[in-house]
Write a protein that holds these residues in place. Structure first.
Motif, PDB file in Angstrom:
ATOM      1  N   GLU A 302     -37.758  28.052  -3.480  1.00  0.00           N
ATOM      2  CA  GLU A 302     -37.950  26.774  -4.002  1.00  0.00           C
ATOM      3  C   GLU A 302     -38.715  26.760  -5.122  1.00  0.00           C
ATOM      4  O   GLU A 302     -39.514  27.536  -5.725  1.00  0.00           O
ATOM      5  N   ILE A 303     -38.544  25.734  -6.166  1.00  0.00           N
ATOM      6  CA  ILE A 303     -39.345  25.453  -7.651  1.00  0.00           C
ATOM      7  C   ILE A 303     -40.089  24.176  -7.378  1.00  0.00           C
ATOM      8  O   ILE A 303     -39.166  23.279  -7.193  1.00  0.00           O
ATOM      9  N   PHE A 304     -41.129  24.159  -8.047  1.00  0.00           N
ATOM     10  CA  PHE A 304     -41.901  22.958  -8.075  1.00  0.00           C
ATOM     11  C   PHE A 304     -42.527  22.867  -9.437  1.00  0.00           C
ATOM     12  O   PHE A 304     -42.978  23.920  -9.828  1.00  0.00           O
ATOM     13  N   MET A 305     -42.303  21.748 -10.014  1.00  0.00           N
ATOM     14  CA  MET A 305     -42.759  21.462 -11.533  1.00  0.00           C
ATOM     15  C   MET A 305     -43.922  20.386 -11.240  1.00  0.00           C
ATOM     16  O   MET A 305     -43.407  19.332 -10.895  1.00  0.00           O
ATOM     17  N   LEU A 306     -45.243  20.681 -11.513  1.00  0.00           N
ATOM     18  CA  LEU A 306     -46.239  19.736 -11.434  1.00  0.00           C
ATOM     19  C   LEU A 306     -47.243  19.772 -12.414  1.00  0.00           C
ATOM     20  O   LEU A 306     -47.479  20.776 -12.976  1.00  0.00           O
ATOM     21  N   SER A 307     -48.207  18.786 -12.405  1.00  0.00           N
ATOM     22  CA  SER A 307     -49.672  19.041 -12.861  1.00  0.00           C
ATOM     23  C   SER A 307     -50.494  18.968 -11.378  1.00  0.00           C
ATOM     24  O   SER A 307     -50.455  18.098 -10.885  1.00  0.00           O
ATOM     25  N   ALA A 308     -51.228  20.145 -11.426  1.00  0.00           N
ATOM     26  CA  ALA A 308     -52.217  20.207 -10.402  1.00  0.00           C
ATOM     27  C   ALA A 308     -53.292  19.047 -10.544  1.00  0.00           C
ATOM     28  O   ALA A 308     -53.975  18.794  -9.438  1.00  0.00           O
ATOM     29  N   LEU A 309     -53.319  18.348 -11.518  1.00  0.00           N
ATOM     30  CA  LEU A 309     -54.322  17.392 -11.597  1.00  0.00           C
ATOM     31  C   LEU A 309     -53.637  16.094 -11.227  1.00  0.00           C
ATOM     32  O   LEU A 309     -54.421  14.986 -10.865  1.00  0.00           O
ATOM     33  N   ASN A 310     -52.324  16.108 -11.117  1.00  0.00           N
ATOM     34  CA  ASN A 310     -51.915  14.692 -10.678  1.00  0.00           C
ATOM     35  C   ASN A 310     -51.562  14.699  -9.186  1.00  0.00           C
ATOM     36  O   ASN A 310     -51.087  15.500  -8.597  1.00  0.00           O
ATOM     37  N   ASN A 311     -52.151  13.700  -8.354  1.00  0.00           N
ATOM     38  CA  ASN A 311     -52.224  13.900  -7.126  1.00  0.00           C
ATOM     39  C   ASN A 311     -50.710  13.548  -6.605  1.00  0.00           C
ATOM     40  O   ASN A 311     -50.333  14.052  -5.528  1.00  0.00           O
ATOM     41  N   GLU A 312     -49.986  12.646  -7.208  1.00  0.00           N
ATOM     42  CA  GLU A 312     -48.761  12.496  -6.699  1.00  0.00           C
ATOM     43  C   GLU A 312     -47.957  13.647  -6.859  1.00  0.00           C
ATOM     44  O   GLU A 312     -47.029  13.746  -5.916  1.00  0.00           O
ATOM     45  N   ASP A 313     -47.912  14.313  -7.658  1.00  0.00           N
ATOM     46  CA  ASP A 313     -47.195  15.610  -8.010  1.00  0.00           C
ATOM     47  C   ASP A 313     -47.629  16.662  -6.622  1.00  0.00           C
ATOM     48  O   ASP A 313     -46.599  17.031  -6.386  1.00  0.00           O
ATOM     49  N   VAL A 314     -48.769  16.657  -6.369  1.00  0.00           N
ATOM     50  CA  VAL A 314     -49.233  17.463  -5.673  1.00  0.00           C
ATOM     51  C   VAL A 314     -48.868  17.183  -4.112  1.00  0.00           C
ATOM     52  O   VAL A 314     -48.664  18.203  -3.218  1.00  0.00           O
ATOM     53  N   LYS A 315     -48.642  15.742  -3.848  1.00  0.00           N
ATOM     54  CA  LYS A 315     -48.304  15.459  -2.480  1.00  0.00           C
ATOM     55  C   LYS A 315     -47.068  16.064  -2.184  1.00  0.00           C
ATOM     56  O   LYS A 315     -46.769  16.253  -1.054  1.00  0.00           O
ATOM     57  N   THR A 316     -45.924  16.014  -3.275  1.00  0.00           N
ATOM     58  CA  THR A 316     -44.783  16.710  -2.834  1.00  0.00           C
ATOM     59  C   THR A 316     -44.807  18.319  -2.177  1.00  0.00           C
ATOM     60  O   THR A 316     -44.286  18.526  -1.218  1.00  0.00           O
ATOM     61  N   LEU A 317     -45.646  18.909  -3.008  1.00  0.00           N
ATOM     62  CA  LEU A 317     -45.830  20.158  -2.431  1.00  0.00           C
ATOM     63  C   LEU A 317     -46.450  20.276  -1.213  1.00  0.00           C
ATOM     64  O   LEU A 317     -46.022  21.144  -0.237  1.00  0.00           O
ATOM     65  N   LYS A 318     -47.431  19.501  -0.933  1.00  0.00           N
ATOM     66  CA  LYS A 318     -48.384  19.570   0.314  1.00  0.00           C
ATOM     67  C   LYS A 318     -47.070  19.126   1.598  1.00  0.00           C
ATOM     68  O   LYS A 318     -47.315  19.644   2.469  1.00  0.00           O
ATOM     69  N   HIS A 319     -46.387  18.207   1.226  1.00  0.00           N
ATOM     70  CA  HIS A 319     -45.431  17.842   2.257  1.00  0.00           C
ATOM     71  C   HIS A 319     -44.538  18.995   2.736  1.00  0.00           C
ATOM     72  O   HIS A 319     -44.057  19.120   3.691  1.00  0.00           O
ATOM     73  N   TYR A 320     -44.151  19.878   1.506  1.00  0.00           N
ATOM     74  CA  TYR A 320     -43.174  20.956   1.759  1.00  0.00           C
ATOM     75  C   TYR A 320     -43.932  21.983   2.534  1.00  0.00           C
ATOM     76  O   TYR A 320     -43.429  22.472   3.520  1.00  0.00           O
ATOM     77  N   LEU A 321     -45.383  22.238   2.272  1.00  0.00           N
ATOM     78  CA  LEU A 321     -45.927  23.294   3.205  1.00  0.00           C
ATOM     79  C   LEU A 321     -46.355  22.789   4.459  1.00  0.00           C
ATOM     80  O   LEU A 321     -46.054  23.800   5.395  1.00  0.00           O
ATOM     81  N   LEU A 322     -46.514  21.521   4.626  1.00  0.00           N
ATOM     82  CA  LEU A 322     -46.771  21.083   6.332  1.00  0.00           C
ATOM     83  C   LEU A 322     -45.219  21.202   6.827  1.00  0.00           C
ATOM     84  O   LEU A 322     -45.379  21.499   8.217  1.00  0.00           O
ATOM     85  N   ALA A 323     -44.231  20.999   6.305  1.00  0.00           N
ATOM     86  CA  ALA A 323     -43.022  21.006   6.939  1.00  0.00           C
ATOM     87  C   ALA A 323     -42.438  22.611   7.095  1.00  0.00           C
ATOM     88  O   ALA A 323     -41.920  22.752   8.060  1.00  0.00           O
TER      89      ALA A 323
END
Length: 435
Positions: A302-323
């Motif tokens: 997978e590819i994720f494009m984000l800013s690590a300082l942006n909480n909303e961006d990181v939430k998507t990655l976090k949900h992916y990792l939990l899944a």
């Protein structure tokens, strides 16, 4: 080196009392808190700062509403709204007990060990802090802020994700040339050995390095090709032209993601020093890392494009990792957020400020020694650390004009520690010449 002072004695009896239950432990916990006497002012520069916050509960060895107290069943005060849980216990022995406590797993637990890889200053620690929701790992704009592997734990419902925040991966030549710690060279590889998933971070704001994966990262991915990996393009908020992301995606994945060719050729805008494969290779394993043409990795899932300082961006990655967590026993109790010892957290926070405020190579030459770590007479956490520098010029720089710089560092570190431990903190930083 003088050992950090721990107020009181009888630690072994305290441990035994915890095993018997919280009621048996209360007397010993309270006994470990004598008042602190006056400290001798025998250093070149001493700064003390106090911060107003929740006091350490007198009957609790870990602070108000601590993770350890909740595990052991110590009643918590009825207050509304409920205070946040400390990111770590205030004392090393209590943090050790918390880490060793039996995980409170649900009926169908799932677990995932994630290794974060990337070049120095790619944003690994910033991303880890955002995923955890607390700033427990040091962050600065200078390279090599993280000096060894640090561990964070995300627990939600039945899933537990263990983050292995590694130092920026470097070559053996650079490690020897700059006399860096061996951990900077070894820890990323050790993390790969136990990882279930690899997150590769690339700083897309750095136009000099973003057009290819770090050679050491590629070498690591090749050696552990059996471990699934994903690509995270970080700092996308710094890009003025978002179309650059399409180019970087094609280059860094060799045009292949999850076994499928990417159809983005029409949106591709070539630039000097950028290589784009003409087509996806049928056998990407045929390429060697030593091949100068290889700049990407065609096995990202997978590819994720984000800013690590942006909480909303990181939430998507976090949900992916939990899944992605797979059936298996948890490694830690749900109350654990980091495996770091409290003194280690403090030392890292001070180093973070040194890297932020001191010029060039100066912060890398500072040695840190914790002399005092104890509870004060009013329930505050009292810390004293010596900062040892090799040169008189470094000493003057660190102290600053009229002591303003060392005072500012102490104040900012104290505030950060208060947010981590959720108690008043009084920290004294002493600057001395290294003998």
């Amino acid at each position: 080196m003088a050992a950090p002072r721990r107020c009181g004695s009888g630690l072994a009896r305290l441990v035994m009392a915890w095993q018997l239950g919280p009621q048996a432990a209360r007397p010993w916990a309270a006994a470990l808190r004598p008042a602190v006497g006056p400290q001798a002012r025998c250093v070149s520069c001493m700064v003390g700062t106090a911060f107003s916050g929740p006091r350490l509960a007198p009957a609790s060895c870990s602070g108000q509403d601590s993770a350890l107290d909740r595990i052991l069943g110590v009643p918590q005060p009825d207050c509304s709204p409920a205070p946040r849980v400390p990111a770590a216990c205030t004392y090393r022995d209590e943090q050790t007990l918390l880490l060793a406590h039996t995980p409170d797993m649900p009926e169908n637990p799932r677990v995932l060990r994630v290794a974060l890889l990337g070049a120095p200053n790619a944003g690994k620690s910033t991303l880890s802090n955002q995923l955890l929701g607390r700033k427990v790992f040091p962050v600065s704009k200078k390279v090599h802020t993280t000096r060894c592997q640090a561990l964070g734990v995300i627990t939600e419902k039945e899933a537990q994700v263990i983050l292995l925040d590694t130092p920026g991966i470097i070559s053996p030549i650079k490690q020897k040339r700059h006399h860096l710690e061996l951990s900077l060279l070894e820890d990323p590889w050790k993390s790969m050995e136990s990882a279930d998933l690899v997150v590769v971070l690339v700083d897309v704001s750095d136009k000099w390095t973003r057009n290819q994966l770090n050679p050491q990262v590629l070498k690591c991915l090749t050696q552990f090709s059996q471990v699934p990996s994903i690509l995270v393009l970080n700092k996308v908020d710094c890009l003025k032209q978002k179309s650059v992301l399409l180019e970087l995606t094609a280059v860094l994945t060799e045009g292949v993601v999850n076994g499928k060719k990417l159809n983005i050729r029409q949106a591709f805008h070539s630039q000097p020093r950028t290589h784009c494969p003409s087509s996806a290779t049928e056998d990407s394993n045929a390429h060697s890392v030593e091949n100068p043409q290889r700049v990407g990795w065609p096995h990202f899932q997978e590819i994720f494009m984000l800013s690590a300082l942006n909480n909303e961006d990181v939430k998507t990655l976090k949900h992916y990792l939990l899944a992605q967590a797979q059936p298996g026993p948890w490694e830690f109790h749900s109350g654990v957020l980091t495996s770091q010892a409290p003194e280690e957290i403090c030392t890292n926070k001070i180093r973070e400020k040194l890297l932020e405020y001191l010029p060039e190579e100066v912060p890398y030459s500072v040695q840190q020694k914790t002399l005092v770590w104890e509870e004060g007479p009013s329930g505050e956490l009292v810390i004293q650390q010596n900062l040892l520098v090799p040169k008189e010029s470094h000493l003057r720089i660190l102290i600053g004009r009229k002591g303003h710089l060392i005072s500012q560092i102490a104040q900012e570190v104290g505030q950060d520690l208060m947010d981590i431990f959720l108690c008043d903190v009084r920290i004294r930083l002493s600057v001395k010449l290294l003998k």
